[in-house]
Write an enzyme that holds these catalytic residues in place. Sequence first.
Site, PDB file in Angstrom:
ATOM      1  N   ASN A 123     -18.034   6.154 -22.041  1.00 33.46           N
ATOM      2  CA  ASN A 123     -17.830   5.385 -23.404  1.00 33.46           C
ATOM      3  C   ASN A 123     -18.881   4.134 -23.233  1.00 33.46           C
ATOM      4  OD1 ASN A 123     -16.965   3.860 -25.307  1.00 33.46           O
ATOM      5  ND2 ASN A 123     -14.990   3.510 -24.653  1.00 33.46           N
ATOM      6  N   TRP A 124     -20.078   4.188 -23.810  1.00 33.11           N
ATOM      7  CA  TRP A 124     -20.746   2.928 -23.497  1.00 33.11           C
ATOM      8  C   TRP A 124     -20.592   1.715 -24.513  1.00 33.11           C
ATOM      9  CZ3 TRP A 124     -26.768   5.032 -23.394  1.00 33.11           C
ATOM     10  CH2 TRP A 124     -26.844   5.657 -21.924  1.00 33.11           C
ATOM     11  N   LYS A 125     -19.536   1.808 -25.344  1.00 32.84           N
ATOM     12  CA  LYS A 125     -18.979   0.649 -25.996  1.00 32.84           C
ATOM     13  C   LYS A 125     -20.242  -0.100 -26.833  1.00 32.84           C
ATOM     14  CE  LYS A 125     -15.117   0.235 -23.048  1.00 32.84           C
ATOM     15  NZ  LYS A 125     -14.375  -0.556 -22.451  1.00 32.84           N
ATOM     16  N   GLU A 137      -5.015   5.516 -21.356  1.00 34.33           N
ATOM     17  CA  GLU A 137      -5.662   4.195 -20.678  1.00 34.33           C
ATOM     18  C   GLU A 137      -4.957   3.095 -20.800  1.00 34.33           C
ATOM     19  OE1 GLU A 137     -10.286   4.814 -21.274  1.00 34.33           O
ATOM     20  OE2 GLU A 137      -9.597   4.114 -23.110  1.00 34.33           O
ATOM     21  N   SER A 143     -10.978   1.351 -15.336  1.00 34.19           N
ATOM     22  CA  SER A 143     -11.648   1.266 -14.020  1.00 34.19           C
ATOM     23  C   SER A 143     -11.613   2.142 -13.192  1.00 34.19           C
ATOM     24  CB  SER A 143     -10.694   0.211 -13.425  1.00 34.19           C
ATOM     25  OG  SER A 143     -10.740  -1.181 -14.482  1.00 34.19           O
ATOM     26  N   GLY A 151     -15.674   3.352 -18.907  1.00 34.35           N
ATOM     27  CA  GLY A 151     -16.272   2.715 -19.670  1.00 34.35           C
ATOM     28  C   GLY A 151     -17.716   2.150 -18.519  1.00 34.35           C
ATOM     29  N   GLY A 152     -17.485   0.842 -18.074  1.00 36.74           N
ATOM     30  CA  GLY A 152     -18.402   0.346 -17.430  1.00 36.74           C
ATOM     31  C   GLY A 152     -19.265   1.001 -16.298  1.00 36.74           C
TER      32      GLY A 152
HETATM   33  P1  PGA Z   1     -13.762   0.721 -18.141  1.00 39.84           P
HETATM   34  O1  PGA Z   1     -13.243   1.330 -19.655  1.00 39.84           O
HETATM   35  O2  PGA Z   1     -14.017   2.101 -17.232  1.00 39.84           O
HETATM   36  O3  PGA Z   1     -14.653  -0.110 -18.153  1.00 39.84           O
HETATM   37  O4  PGA Z   1     -12.478   0.195 -17.721  1.00 39.84           O
HETATM   38  C1  PGA Z   1     -12.695   2.314 -20.049  1.00 39.84           C
HETATM   39  C2  PGA Z   1     -12.651   2.810 -21.443  1.00 39.84           C
HETATM   40  O5  PGA Z   1     -12.226   1.636 -22.348  1.00 39.84           O
HETATM   41  O6  PGA Z   1     -12.674   3.647 -22.116  1.00 39.84           O
END
Ligand code: PGA
Length: 257
Positions: free
Chosen positions: A10-12, A168, A214, A235-236
């Site tokens: 998920n690149w947001k 999540e 995370s 995400g990150g």
């Molecule tokens: P994160 O984000 O891996 O940066 O914690 C996960 C997400 O929001 O899908």
Amino acid sequence: MTRRPYIVGNWKMHGTRAMLSEARAIDRAAQRHMKVEVALAPPYTLIHPIHREAEQIAVGAQDCHHADGGAHTGDISAAMIADAGATFVILGHSERRQDHAESDALVRSKAEAAFAAGLRVIMCCGESLATRESGGAARFVRAQLAASLPPVDAMPAELADRLCIAYEPIWAIGTGIAATTEDIAAMHAEIRALLIELLGPEHGPEVRILYGGSVKPDNAAAIFAVPEVGGALVGGASLTADSFMGIALAASDPLES
Ligand code: PGA
């Protein structure tokens, strides 16, 4: 895990065309990990460019509108993202629920629209830190999920291929502090029981449940070893091919890697 582990990036709100080289590297690396299903949800603007080049990975969106079209300035429909090459959409992410005050009912109507457009849905759920500390996490997540999913008879028949859940916990997203494997195991068992209640004995056991919050290359193997974890929403750590594929590697059959 009966189905292939599903690892979704998920690149947001990250990524301009300069990031296409990273998507290319992820696609190339995914071809070496065929036992894992790898997918990317970039910003809308990169869906079509990535779709045009990708040979292995699926491309999806991070949201869609619930209407087919009309006077909704700035919004994008499920049919539009499908037309751009998306095969799935993430719905009900906590950042949308918080930043855009998305209710469970709105998320449910988006899921109906996404299914109607032929998309797969990754339905997100997760509790806040305050809810967890109050001891109400399982109750909250069950209620949120039950209210966010359309009724089973309004969802596609091939449900295990079209629906997936992402647990999540909000406090684990972007904080570097993933939930413990014990907490993940307990919540995924709750969600599995709810899915069997809601979807019945045929689909309930089959729909994959991803963990998100995370996930990194160094904690991924331990998370994937937890019962009922069918993959990860990342995400990150999905923003570079190195770290994202480190997570995919942890999910692939150790004999093959
Ligand atoms: P994160 O984000 O891996 O940066 O914690 C996960 C997400 O929001 O899908």
